[in-house]
Design an enzyme around this catalytic site. Structure first.
Site, PDB file in Angstrom:
ATOM      1  N   SER A 260      52.661  29.762  46.286  1.00 16.73           N
ATOM      2  CA  SER A 260      52.018  31.063  46.411  1.00 16.73           C
ATOM      3  C   SER A 260      52.601  32.082  45.431  1.00 16.73           C
ATOM      4  CB  SER A 260      52.138  31.537  47.869  1.00 16.73           C
ATOM      5  OG  SER A 260      51.331  32.656  48.121  1.00 16.73           O
ATOM      6  N   HIS A 435      46.989  27.240  53.572  1.00 17.81           N
ATOM      7  CA  HIS A 435      48.020  27.847  52.734  1.00 17.81           C
ATOM      8  C   HIS A 435      49.425  27.378  53.117  1.00 17.81           C
ATOM      9  CE1 HIS A 435      49.057  30.813  49.715  1.00 17.81           C
ATOM     10  NE2 HIS A 435      49.983  31.321  50.504  1.00 17.81           N
TER      11      HIS A 435
END
Length: 467
Positions: A260, A435
């Site tokens: 990320s 995620h």
């Protein structure tokens, strides 16, 4: 037809509800601004600048270590810069310019500053006066604020007896005769435990014997220092990784694995050390190609924090990205009391479930999260294309990109866009993963994938040398 009509209706409902809720939140944030000004004065005996207000200045001229601040209707004054490493182009305009219904109404009461460096012929740079105030207030050893946690973990670095300020680093694997080094960089509101509690445990004995595995807590997160008045710019984050990892461990060549937000820092490091990076593995990189005519920072803010109540992860990101004082309140409730919440979580799970994700989510300060989100994720909008082009043209290392198909925070298109920018990048979309579960829950499989990537990188380097 029925499905299409249902989806359209759901979108309309989401849009309407989102507009109403976020308009109310706009007003609430303004009210909380006044509350925190009073609270800061009560607890710290001084007013603290925030990004929703301005000092009402017209122009400042920067020269040497000082800034001359000329205010409307008042005398000029000099603000001393204690930290020469701060560069105005590292600061994202999204910190002080986040368009909303309330902000448009209040815009006439705000002002910006025009900065002209006295030793430069470059055109003036427009900034918010709060930034000038914050730069002028930088201290050498800032202490935790009243709204931040002051426990031994969160505040140990600020003790007068503490050693030189460095990031917390967890080194595992090979201790002697190290053949390869790997640097792991976590994402936003996380910590090194995102790696150490997952893939580190699943690496083979051979890998642990030959590879030194280094996971770091980024500046402001986990067990790392959390400077009160730092602006958490790209330069500061990269400098601290150099100072805490690359230099102490004498890393001349290394692999990078990043998740990320960490992907942006990984790219910046790779570009700075093009001959040192042996492989680059990016998980869910936050890359949004900016359309022509759009302002990059604002475009990325709207994509990462879309001001929508659904999905919930988008709602959370919007709260964190748009509201300085609401997000501070959330940190006051959650982060300042993280020991209590962690205790409750352990009691509920009866210590049978690891709570490292909760710990990583809670161990940071509002100042760190707020500035890192804006100055790294949004602020890199105009830089990341250059990073990707440099990796494509100047670096020869293997590049692998992983993304979860069900990622609702950063869509798969982010990784696909990285793949289109770096010709040799291998993009893998993992079905039924999001995620977080792109790693958590498939750590054994991911550990095997990383081992294969590193081995292939070694063989590629050997082949290139023979040529």
């Amino acid at each position: 037809m029925m499905g299409s009509a249902g989806a359209t209706a759901a979108k309309v409902v989401n849009d309407v509800v989102s507009f109403l809720i976020f308009t109310a939140l706009d007003v609430l944030d303004v009210l909380l601004c006044m509350v925190y000004k009073l609270a800061d004065y009560a607890f710290e005996a001084e007013w603290r600048p925030c990004y929703c207000s301005s000092a009402g200045a017209d122009r400042i001229a920067a020269g040497g270590g000082n800034i001359l601040l000329s205010e409307r209707g008042g005398p000029s004054r000099v603000v001393c810069l204690h930290n020469s490493k701060i560069h105005l182009d590292d600061i994202s305009d999204t910190l002080f310019d986040r368009p909303s219904l309330v902000s448009e109404v209040c815009k006439s009461n705000k002002s910006r500053l025009v900065v002209q460096k006295s030793s430069s012929r470059s055109p003036p740079v427009t900034v918010n006066s709060t930034i000038v105030e914050k730069i002028g207030r930088l201290k050498s050893t800032p202490i935790p604020r009243w709204s931040d946690c002051d426990c031994a973990t969160c505040a140990s670095w600020s003790s007068p007896s503490s050693k030189e300020t460095r990031l917390f680093v967890h080194a595992d694997g090979a201790k002697e005769n190290v053949k390869e080094d790997v640097v792991f960089i976590h994402g936003f509101i996380s910590s090194s435990k995102f790696w150490t509690e997952t893939v580190f445990e699943k690496f083979s004995e051979e890998t642990k014997r030959d590879y030194r595995l280094i996971a770091v807590d980024l500046l402001g997160f986990g067990r790392s220092p959390k400077p009160t008045d730092s602006l958490y710019t790209m330069r500061e984050h990269v400098d601290m990784i150099e100072k805490s990892v690359l230099e102490p461990y004498n890393l001349k060549s290394f692999h990078i694995v990043a998740h990320s937000l960490g992907c942006i820092l990984a790219l910046a490091i790779a570009v700075k050390y093009p001959n040192s990076v042996k492989s680059l593995t990016l998980l869910a990189p936050p890359y949004f190609p900016v359309p022509k005519g759009e302002m990059g920072t604002q475009f990325v803010l709207r994509r990462v924090a879309p001001r929508r109540v659904w999905p919930l992860i988008a709602f959370g990101a919007s709260m964190a990205g748009w509201y300085e004082h609401i997000s501070r309140t959330i940190c006051l409730v959650i982060c300042k009391n993280h020991r209590v919440w962690d205790f409750i979580a352990q009691q509920i799970t009866r210590h049978r479930v690891k709570t490292f994700l909760i710990e990583g989510f809670m161990c940071h300060t509002h100042n760190a999260a707020w500035h890192t989100l804006h100055n790294i994720i949004c602020g890199s909008a105009d830089k990341i294309d250059g990073y990707l082009d440099a990796v494509n043209e100047r670096l020869t290392c293997n590049v692998n990109v992983f993304h979860g198909r069900d990622d609702e925070l950063l869509p798969v298109e982010c990784s696909e866009a990285v793949g289109s920018r770096i010709a040799r990048a291998r993009v893998k979309v993992v079905e039924k993963k999001d995620h977080i579960t792109i790693v958590v829950g498939r750590q054994k499989a991911f550990a095997r994938e990383l081992e294969e990537i590193w081995k292939n990188s070694i063989s590629t380097v050997t082949t290139n040398k023979n040529k």
